[in-house]
Design a protein around this motif. Structure first.
Motif, PDB file in Angstrom:
ATOM      1  N   ILE A  57       0.843  -1.208   0.000  1.00  0.00           N
ATOM      2  CA  ILE A  57       0.000   0.000   0.000  1.00  0.00           C
ATOM      3  C   ILE A  57       0.875   1.254   0.000  1.00  0.00           C
ATOM      4  O   ILE A  57       0.665   2.184  -0.775  1.00  0.00           O
ATOM      5  CB  ILE A  57      -0.952  -0.005   1.222  1.00  0.00           C
ATOM      6  CG1 ILE A  57      -1.990  -1.119   1.064  1.00  0.00           C
ATOM      7  CG2 ILE A  57      -1.627   1.345   1.404  1.00  0.00           C
ATOM      8  CD1 ILE A  57      -2.742  -1.465   2.339  1.00  0.00           C
ATOM      9  N   LEU A  58       1.899   1.233   0.857  1.00  0.00           N
ATOM     10  CA  LEU A  58       2.787   2.385   0.973  1.00  0.00           C
ATOM     11  C   LEU A  58       3.508   2.683  -0.348  1.00  0.00           C
ATOM     12  O   LEU A  58       3.568   3.826  -0.804  1.00  0.00           O
ATOM     13  CB  LEU A  58       3.811   2.134   2.092  1.00  0.00           C
ATOM     14  CG  LEU A  58       4.818   3.233   2.346  1.00  0.00           C
ATOM     15  CD1 LEU A  58       4.128   4.519   2.804  1.00  0.00           C
ATOM     16  CD2 LEU A  58       5.847   2.795   3.381  1.00  0.00           C
ATOM     17  N   LEU A  59       4.039   1.634  -0.978  1.00  0.00           N
ATOM     18  CA  LEU A  59       4.781   1.843  -2.226  1.00  0.00           C
ATOM     19  C   LEU A  59       3.857   2.368  -3.329  1.00  0.00           C
ATOM     20  O   LEU A  59       4.262   3.197  -4.151  1.00  0.00           O
ATOM     21  CB  LEU A  59       5.489   0.558  -2.662  1.00  0.00           C
ATOM     22  CG  LEU A  59       6.590   0.036  -1.721  1.00  0.00           C
ATOM     23  CD1 LEU A  59       7.357  -1.108  -2.372  1.00  0.00           C
ATOM     24  CD2 LEU A  59       7.557   1.137  -1.297  1.00  0.00           C
ATOM     25  N   HIS A  60       2.604   1.888  -3.328  1.00  0.00           N
ATOM     26  CA  HIS A  60       1.653   2.415  -4.317  1.00  0.00           C
ATOM     27  C   HIS A  60       1.395   3.901  -4.090  1.00  0.00           C
ATOM     28  O   HIS A  60       1.301   4.675  -5.048  1.00  0.00           O
ATOM     29  CB  HIS A  60       0.337   1.628  -4.278  1.00  0.00           C
ATOM     30  CG  HIS A  60       0.383   0.380  -5.108  1.00  0.00           C
ATOM     31  ND1 HIS A  60       0.533   0.399  -6.482  1.00  0.00           N
ATOM     32  CD2 HIS A  60       0.332  -0.928  -4.759  1.00  0.00           C
ATOM     33  CE1 HIS A  60       0.560  -0.844  -6.939  1.00  0.00           C
ATOM     34  NE2 HIS A  60       0.451  -1.680  -5.916  1.00  0.00           N
ATOM     35  N   ARG A  61       1.318   4.304  -2.826  1.00  0.00           N
ATOM     36  CA  ARG A  61       1.092   5.730  -2.526  1.00  0.00           C
ATOM     37  C   ARG A  61       2.291   6.560  -2.985  1.00  0.00           C
ATOM     38  O   ARG A  61       2.141   7.662  -3.509  1.00  0.00           O
ATOM     39  CB  ARG A  61       0.861   5.919  -1.027  1.00  0.00           C
ATOM     40  CG  ARG A  61      -0.493   5.376  -0.569  1.00  0.00           C
ATOM     41  CD  ARG A  61      -0.633   5.451   0.936  1.00  0.00           C
ATOM     42  NE  ARG A  61      -0.679   6.821   1.430  1.00  0.00           N
ATOM     43  CZ  ARG A  61      -0.344   7.183   2.664  1.00  0.00           C
ATOM     44  NH1 ARG A  61       0.090   6.279   3.527  1.00  0.00           N
ATOM     45  NH2 ARG A  61      -0.428   8.436   3.036  1.00  0.00           N
ATOM     46  N   ILE A  62       3.490   6.026  -2.779  1.00  0.00           N
ATOM     47  CA  ILE A  62       4.703   6.739  -3.195  1.00  0.00           C
ATOM     48  C   ILE A  62       4.749   6.847  -4.727  1.00  0.00           C
ATOM     49  O   ILE A  62       5.021   7.907  -5.290  1.00  0.00           O
ATOM     50  CB  ILE A  62       5.963   6.022  -2.659  1.00  0.00           C
ATOM     51  CG1 ILE A  62       6.009   6.108  -1.126  1.00  0.00           C
ATOM     52  CG2 ILE A  62       7.235   6.589  -3.281  1.00  0.00           C
ATOM     53  CD1 ILE A  62       7.046   5.209  -0.470  1.00  0.00           C
ATOM     54  N   ARG A  63       4.456   5.733  -5.365  1.00  0.00           N
ATOM     55  CA  ARG A  63       4.450   5.709  -6.834  1.00  0.00           C
ATOM     56  C   ARG A  63       3.442   6.691  -7.414  1.00  0.00           C
ATOM     57  O   ARG A  63       3.647   7.289  -8.456  1.00  0.00           O
ATOM     58  CB  ARG A  63       4.109   4.300  -7.311  1.00  0.00           C
ATOM     59  CG  ARG A  63       5.299   3.345  -7.396  1.00  0.00           C
ATOM     60  CD  ARG A  63       6.126   3.649  -8.590  1.00  0.00           C
ATOM     61  NE  ARG A  63       6.478   2.587  -9.493  1.00  0.00           N
ATOM     62  CZ  ARG A  63       5.684   1.715 -10.080  1.00  0.00           C
ATOM     63  NH1 ARG A  63       4.398   1.654  -9.815  1.00  0.00           N
ATOM     64  NH2 ARG A  63       6.152   0.854 -10.945  1.00  0.00           N
ATOM     65  N   LYS A  64       2.314   6.838  -6.703  1.00  0.00           N
ATOM     66  CA  LYS A  64       1.250   7.726  -7.167  1.00  0.00           C
ATOM     67  C   LYS A  64       1.718   9.179  -7.205  1.00  0.00           C
ATOM     68  O   LYS A  64       1.224   9.980  -7.994  1.00  0.00           O
ATOM     69  CB  LYS A  64       0.033   7.596  -6.249  1.00  0.00           C
ATOM     70  CG  LYS A  64      -1.263   7.472  -7.029  1.00  0.00           C
ATOM     71  CD  LYS A  64      -2.425   7.166  -6.140  1.00  0.00           C
ATOM     72  CE  LYS A  64      -3.719   7.551  -6.857  1.00  0.00           C
ATOM     73  NZ  LYS A  64      -4.874   7.401  -5.970  1.00  0.00           N
ATOM     74  N   LEU A  65       2.688   9.489  -6.359  1.00  0.00           N
ATOM     75  CA  LEU A  65       3.254  10.837  -6.361  1.00  0.00           C
ATOM     76  C   LEU A  65       4.118  11.060  -7.606  1.00  0.00           C
ATOM     77  O   LEU A  65       4.482  12.180  -7.923  1.00  0.00           O
ATOM     78  CB  LEU A  65       4.127  11.063  -5.119  1.00  0.00           C
ATOM     79  CG  LEU A  65       3.483  11.003  -3.739  1.00  0.00           C
ATOM     80  CD1 LEU A  65       4.546  11.118  -2.663  1.00  0.00           C
ATOM     81  CD2 LEU A  65       2.459  12.131  -3.601  1.00  0.00           C
ATOM     82  N   GLY A  66       4.500   9.969  -8.273  1.00  0.00           N
ATOM     83  CA  GLY A  66       5.368  10.082  -9.430  1.00  0.00           C
ATOM     84  C   GLY A  66       6.815   9.711  -9.127  1.00  0.00           C
ATOM     85  O   GLY A  66       7.683   9.754  -9.997  1.00  0.00           O
ATOM     86  N   VAL A  67       7.061   9.335  -7.872  1.00  0.00           N
ATOM     87  CA  VAL A  67       8.407   8.958  -7.427  1.00  0.00           C
ATOM     88  C   VAL A  67       8.614   7.464  -7.708  1.00  0.00           C
ATOM     89  O   VAL A  67       7.699   6.671  -7.525  1.00  0.00           O
ATOM     90  CB  VAL A  67       8.554   9.256  -5.909  1.00  0.00           C
ATOM     91  CG1 VAL A  67       9.826   8.668  -5.337  1.00  0.00           C
ATOM     92  CG2 VAL A  67       8.492  10.763  -5.660  1.00  0.00           C
ATOM     93  N   SER A  68       9.806   7.075  -8.164  1.00  0.00           N
ATOM     94  CA  SER A  68      10.038   5.661  -8.460  1.00  0.00           C
ATOM     95  C   SER A  68      10.767   4.965  -7.311  1.00  0.00           C
ATOM     96  O   SER A  68      11.287   5.608  -6.396  1.00  0.00           O
ATOM     97  CB  SER A  68      10.772   5.489  -9.785  1.00  0.00           C
ATOM     98  OG  SER A  68      11.989   6.180  -9.759  1.00  0.00           O
ATOM     99  N   ILE A  69      10.786   3.633  -7.383  1.00  0.00           N
ATOM    100  CA  ILE A  69      11.299   2.830  -6.273  1.00  0.00           C
ATOM    101  C   ILE A  69      12.302   1.790  -6.755  1.00  0.00           C
ATOM    102  O   ILE A  69      12.061   1.087  -7.749  1.00  0.00           O
ATOM    103  CB  ILE A  69      10.134   2.150  -5.525  1.00  0.00           C
ATOM    104  CG1 ILE A  69       9.289   3.224  -4.826  1.00  0.00           C
ATOM    105  CG2 ILE A  69      10.640   1.130  -4.501  1.00  0.00           C
ATOM    106  CD1 ILE A  69       7.883   2.839  -4.565  1.00  0.00           C
ATOM    107  N   ALA A  70      13.413   1.713  -6.050  1.00  0.00           N
ATOM    108  CA  ALA A  70      14.439   0.708  -6.349  1.00  0.00           C
ATOM    109  C   ALA A  70      14.647  -0.180  -5.127  1.00  0.00           C
ATOM    110  O   ALA A  70      14.575   0.292  -3.992  1.00  0.00           O
ATOM    111  CB  ALA A  70      15.754   1.389  -6.725  1.00  0.00           C
TER     112      ALA A  70
END
Ligand code: C2E
Ligand code: MG
Ligand code: MG
Ligand code: MG
Length: 284
Positions: free
Chosen positions: A165-178
């Motif tokens: 859930i948290l990563l989806h919220r971060i992604r929704k901001l437009g920020v990517s994840i590694a």
């Protein structure tokens, strides 16, 4: 060994334990002072696109500059910062620095450079993590597509549902994840498929063996297509030799990072480095 203490019980003074506690309190006080006195520095290590041979981003890496000029590496204070909770203000500070650095790079004409920020599981677990990130993006004015967060497999400790859930919220901001240090943790592959992740960073321990003529390149060779099959880009960490780079390029690894290209450096030095950059020819 501290025992449960009741009336009439004698607490045995353990000088060793007392010394450890005293030492930790002392070091925590030092770190708090370092924060108050702005003794922390963000350094930046270049990331190179294997296809173009050109820099495509930087990773922000924190250091502590002591009064005597000595540079303390993160392994010597990040664990204490995590344990004490100081990692939250520190992490916020380094994220702001990194975002401002990205804006500076863009202003200097390096307008496609992204910035990667390491985030510990303690930071991710804070209720206000997404709110702080949102505020930082707004304050610094950086476009979120140029910001990437690096998390380690230990972030799964918070629970896979919560993390998803948290990563989806971060992604929704437009920020990517590694996923950082990939291959050294214990997260299951089904988690990896489930989580919204953009990049895998292969840990240096799988890169170093590429120098040998033996079979030791197997793990890196497996991670690259694994990442690609899951729709992710793959980054190789800790490349030190042209031979390692050559092998990784042959595996179609996407992004390179390591002392072969550039060490972590202070912001002004990074700008000079970028201005003088000439692509490294692959080994023939
Ligand atoms: P990391 O995120 O995996 O960062 C990569 C580390 O590998 C960095 O060490 C970098 O200097 C080092 N490295 C890069 N290329 C090479 C190479 O070719 N050879 C060798 N031997 N080493 C290479 P550093 O800066 O000491 O950071 C260590 C760790 O501390 C980081 O590992 C990260 O987990 C943590 N860290 C650093 N900055 C921050 C921060 O701002 N926040 C948090 N939460 N953690 C941080
Ligand atoms: Mg990292
Ligand atoms: Mg790493
Ligand atoms: Mg690492």
């Amino acid at each position: 060994r501290a025992k449960s203490i009741g009336f009439g019980q004698i607490i045995k003074y353990d000088p060793e334990l007392a010394a450890i506690t005293r030492d930790r309190a002392q070091r925590l006080g030092d770190l708090q002072l370092a924060v108050d006195r702005n003794q922390l520095e963000a350094h930046y290590q270049p990331l190179i696109d294997f296809k173009t041979g050109k820099p495509c981003g930087v990773e922000a890496l924190i250091r502590w500059r002591r009064d005597d000029g000595e540079l303390v590496p993160p392994v010597d204070f990040i664990p204490l910062a995590e344990y004490s909770g100081l990692i939250r203000p520190i992490g916020n500070w380094v994220a702001r620095e990194a975002m401002m650095m990205a804006r500076r790079l863009h202003a200097e004409g390096f307008d496609t450079m992204r910035v990667s920020i390491n985030v510990s599981k303690v930071q991710l677990g804070a209720d206000d993590f997404v709110a702080s990130l949102t505020a930082l993006l707004e304050d610094t004015g950086i476009a979120p597509e140029f910001v990437e967060l690096e998390i380690t497999e230990s972030a799964c400790d918070m629970g896979i549902d919560e993390l998803e859930i948290l990563l989806h919220r971060i992604r929704k901001l437009g920020v990517s994840i590694a996923i950082d240090d990939f291959g050294t943790g214990f997260s299951s592959l089904s988690y990896l498929d489930r989580l919204p992740v953009d990049k895998l960073k292969i840990d240096r321990c799988f890169i170093t063996p590429l120098d040998d003529e033996t079979d030791s390149s197997r793990i890196a060779e497996l991670i690259v297509p694994l990442g690609h099959r899951l729709g992710m880009q793959v980054v190789a960490e800790g490349i030190e030799t042209a031979k390692q780079a050559q092998k990784l390029a042959e595996m179609s690894c996407d992004i390179a990072q390591g002392f072969l290209y550039g060490k972590p450096m202070p912001g002004p030095e990074l700008l000079t480095w970028l201005q003088n950059f000439t692509p490294i020819a692959a080994e023939q």
